[in-house]
Design an enzyme around this catalytic site. Structure first.
Site, PDB file in Angstrom:
ATOM      1  N   ARG A   1       1.033  -1.941  -0.236  1.00  0.00           N
ATOM      2  CA  ARG A   1       0.071  -0.138   0.059  1.00  0.00           C
ATOM      3  C   ARG A   1       0.994   0.850  -0.155  1.00  0.00           C
ATOM      4  NH1 ARG A   1      -2.910  -3.555   2.965  1.00  0.00           N
ATOM      5  NH2 ARG A   1      -4.552  -4.392   1.002  1.00  0.00           N
TER       6      ARG A   1
ATOM      7  N   ASP B   1      -0.293  -6.362  -3.788  1.00  0.00           N
ATOM      8  CA  ASP B   1      -1.505  -6.105  -3.042  1.00  0.00           C
ATOM      9  C   ASP B   1      -2.126  -5.616  -4.364  1.00  0.00           C
ATOM     10  OD1 ASP B   1      -4.175  -5.844  -1.707  1.00  0.00           O
ATOM     11  OD2 ASP B   1      -3.350  -6.637   0.170  1.00  0.00           O
TER      12      ASP B   1
ATOM     13  N   TRP C   1      -0.225  -2.855   8.930  1.00  0.00           N
ATOM     14  CA  TRP C   1      -0.731  -3.155   7.758  1.00  0.00           C
ATOM     15  C   TRP C   1      -1.189  -1.066   7.121  1.00  0.00           C
ATOM     16  CZ3 TRP C   1      -1.780  -6.550   4.662  1.00  0.00           C
ATOM     17  CH2 TRP C   1      -2.450  -7.684   5.680  1.00  0.00           C
TER      18      TRP C   1
ATOM     19  N   HIS D   1      -6.414  -9.729  -4.158  1.00  0.00           N
ATOM     20  CA  HIS D   1      -5.842  -8.576  -3.730  1.00  0.00           C
ATOM     21  C   HIS D   1      -4.455  -9.017  -4.931  1.00  0.00           C
ATOM     22  CE1 HIS D   1      -7.401  -7.570  -0.131  1.00  0.00           C
ATOM     23  NE2 HIS D   1      -7.269  -9.161  -0.284  1.00  0.00           N
TER      24      HIS D   1
ATOM     25  N   TRP E   1      -6.873 -13.922  11.867  1.00  0.00           N
ATOM     26  CA  TRP E   1      -6.800 -12.393  11.875  1.00  0.00           C
ATOM     27  C   TRP E   1      -8.401 -12.431  12.368  1.00  0.00           C
ATOM     28  CZ3 TRP E   1      -9.770  -8.399   9.345  1.00  0.00           C
ATOM     29  CH2 TRP E   1     -10.583  -8.980   8.151  1.00  0.00           C
TER      30      TRP E   1
ATOM     31  N   ASP F   1      -7.330 -14.306   1.601  1.00  0.00           N
ATOM     32  CA  ASP F   1      -8.165 -13.436   2.157  1.00  0.00           C
ATOM     33  C   ASP F   1      -8.881 -12.737   1.028  1.00  0.00           C
ATOM     34  OD1 ASP F   1      -5.943 -11.762   1.824  1.00  0.00           O
ATOM     35  OD2 ASP F   1      -7.483 -10.916   3.231  1.00  0.00           O
ATOM     36  N   GLU F   2     -10.152 -13.019   1.311  1.00  0.00           N
ATOM     37  CA  GLU F   2     -11.551 -11.682   0.889  1.00  0.00           C
ATOM     38  C   GLU F   2     -11.486 -12.060  -1.174  1.00  0.00           C
ATOM     39  OE1 GLU F   2     -10.476  -8.211   4.024  1.00  0.00           O
ATOM     40  OE2 GLU F   2      -9.693  -8.122   2.066  1.00  0.00           O
TER      41      GLU F   2
ATOM     42  N   GLU G   1      -2.320   1.260   4.563  1.00  0.00           N
ATOM     43  CA  GLU G   1      -3.508   1.834   3.894  1.00  0.00           C
ATOM     44  C   GLU G   1      -3.324   3.349   4.334  1.00  0.00           C
ATOM     45  OE1 GLU G   1      -5.486  -2.236   3.535  1.00  0.00           O
ATOM     46  OE2 GLU G   1      -4.388  -0.840   5.186  1.00  0.00           O
TER      47      GLU G   1
ATOM     48  N   PHE H   1      -1.865  -3.294  14.026  1.00  0.00           N
ATOM     49  CA  PHE H   1      -1.654  -2.208  14.530  1.00  0.00           C
ATOM     50  C   PHE H   1      -1.531  -0.665  14.048  1.00  0.00           C
ATOM     51  CE2 PHE H   1       2.147  -5.058  16.680  1.00  0.00           C
ATOM     52  CZ  PHE H   1       0.817  -5.178  18.007  1.00  0.00           C
TER      53      PHE H   1
END
Length: 509
Positions: free
Chosen positions: A137, A166, A444, A237, A378, A310-311, A446, A406
């Protein structure tokens, strides 16, 4: 000598008291089996003591191998005549020196080189004590990564989980597919002001690591007792890869690298199919993925490979002839099992390279994942599939959102959350403790675009992470708060930005 973080498992002071002044040490004798970490051990001691150490002298600090000690374990014995260190391996030797360094504030203006007489017997609760750094990111570069590795080593953390790809950027050179970095490593702007916003800036984001630079950083980490685990996200991703090579998708659409981090912006523009997975029904896509894995495994010697997983949206798979034919030919029930098959295929491929596969806990949705796959847990909500995976013999890494994400504001997830983490939660009980490989904090990025913000989100959370993953004894929040305050000179020594309000918050918080 200050109480250290993470707290040792056993520290017994001599009944008669007394201290040894480490300033008297003038020589260093490190067992040859500790050659991997010997350079950094010598560097820490020489910088901390302010002098060069030879192999012979009046007061020799001997760091020896002790076969009876387990990996990552160490023993320190101190009397008024000197200090001796024994360790079970190179990592244990390094941790012993970090204990001496932190306990004496070696190298800081507040150093007290008088070590109390007594004995320390220490070992980690978990073998995996990790930190995830997301550079997809936002890209921070070699110097910031090395700085984090130095501080991780001081905290006895031993895994850097490096999130390198990603939707928003591909950060690792793959020689067979140069467009991954020529196209996939850059975007013209970023979404700002949080998940609910559609605001953007005009700041381009770009950058990637060459393979030579990756090797250099991995070697730097190894000297500090840290394994670097790559995460190459698949099958979801994957937008940066598909921007470079559109044929990797079920539909070959020309799409740019994402500059947004969720659905708010694309939906506001009428783009409903913004979140897409790679087409795993195409043999060419699977070959691409294996080619990438081949090159990545040459750069990272650690015995693990993370694919995210994931996702993963499956809408395009439902309409894709290649994916549907694969489901029929394999006798699978649905698209969830198709992802399960894909995960198992990649697990088998990396196993042939001496690696175990890791994925986020959503990979268990297909109910057909091999137990050799390690699951990283997670999700904020309870996932009973993780419990079943562990009960059936699988392994887990704990990164539960409430405790170890975090990037979240301190007001939402304060330091106390991380420190007070109880590993026996939501069905994890002590009989399965040996199936939990360890704990990992996730950073992360973002909404983190600068090294200063990165460090602010991480410190003092790294102190709590170190304690939760290393020390297995009872917790005392008020005493831990004081130890964090005592740690500040060490954070200052590295020039780190940290959350002062969180460190000095009243103890009744």
């Amino acid at each position: 000598m200050k109480e250290i973080i993470p707290r040792p498992q056993s520290c017994i002071l001599a009944k008669k008291g007394g201290t040894f002044d480490m300033a008297r040490i003038d020589a260093l004798d490190i067992d040859a089996t500790f050659s991997l970490t010997a350079p950094i051990i010598k560097d820490i001691l020489e910088k901390g003591l302010g002098k060069k150490l030879g192999k012979e002298g009046e007061k020799v600090l001997k760091i020896g191998f002790a076969q009876e000690l387990s990996p990552q374990s160490y023993r320190i014995e101190c009397d008024e005549n000197g200090i001796s260190v024994s360790a079970g391996d190179a990592a244990g030797a390094l941790y012993a020196v970090q204990t001496l360094r932190v306990g004496s504030m070696m190298g800081t203006p507040l150093q007290d080189l008088n070590v109390p007489c007594g004995k320390v017997n220490d070992y980690p609760r978990y073998s995996w004590r990790g930190l995830l750094l997301d550079e997809s990111r936002h890209f921070f570069g070699e110097e910031e990564v090395k700085k984090l590795l130095d501080v991780m080593s001081m905290h006895k953390l031993n895994v850097l989980h490096w999130h390198l790809t990603d939707d928003q950027g591909w950060r690792i050179e793959i020689k067979k597919y140069p467009l991954l970095t020529e196209i996939g490593s850059s975007r013209p702007r970023s979404q700002i002001h949080g998940w609910g916003s559609t605001d953007t800036d005009d700041v381009p984001v770009s950058g990637f690591y060459t393979q030579e630079k990756i090797k250099e950083i991995v070697a730097y980490a190894a000297e500090r007792g840290i394994s670097v685990i790559p995460e190459i996200d698949m099958p979801a991703h994957f937008a940066a890869a598909m921007a470079a090579y559109p044929w990797l998708a079920c539909r070959e659409l020309r799409r740019d690298v994402h500059y947004y981090f969720g659905s708010r912006i694309p939906l506001s523009q009428g783009v409903r199919d913004w979140n897409r997975s790679a087409c795993i029904g195409k043999p060419a896509t699977l070959q691409f993925i294996k080619d990438v894995i081949d090159e990545v495994c040459e750069l990272f010697p650690a015995p693990y490979f993370h694919i995210g997983g994931d996702e993963a949206p499956k809408d395009e798979w439902k309409d894709c002839p290649a994916c549907q034919e694969l489901i029929r030919s394999l006798g699978l029930k649905n698209e969830k099992q198709l992802q399960g098959w894909f995960t198992n295929e990649i697990a088998k491929y990396v196993r042939g390279k001496g690696r175990r596969l890791i994925g986020w806990n959503e990979i268990l949705e297909g109910d057909n994942i091999e137990k050799d796959v390690i699951v990283q847990y997670w999700t904020p909500q309870k996932d009973g599939r993780v419990i079943r995976h562990v009960k059936n013999g699988g392994n887990a890494i704990i990164s539960k959102h409430k405790y170890f994400y975090f990037d979240m504001p301190y007001a939402q997830y304060p330091l106390r959350n991380t420190y007070m983490f109880n590993p026996y939660f939501e069905g994890f009980i002590s009989m399965y403790d040996n199936k939990v490989k360890g704990i990992e904090g996730a950073l992360w990025t973002e909404w983190i675009s600068t090294p200063s913000k990165l460090e602010f989100q991480l410190f003092p959370r790294m102190e709590a992470l170190a304690e939760a993953s290393w020390y297995g004894g009872p917790k005392n929040w008020k005493k831990f708060q004081q130890r964090v305050k005592d740690y500040v000179p060490l954070l200052d020594m590295y020039g780190l930005n940290y959350a002062k309000d969180e460190i000095y918050r009243p103890c009744n918080h």
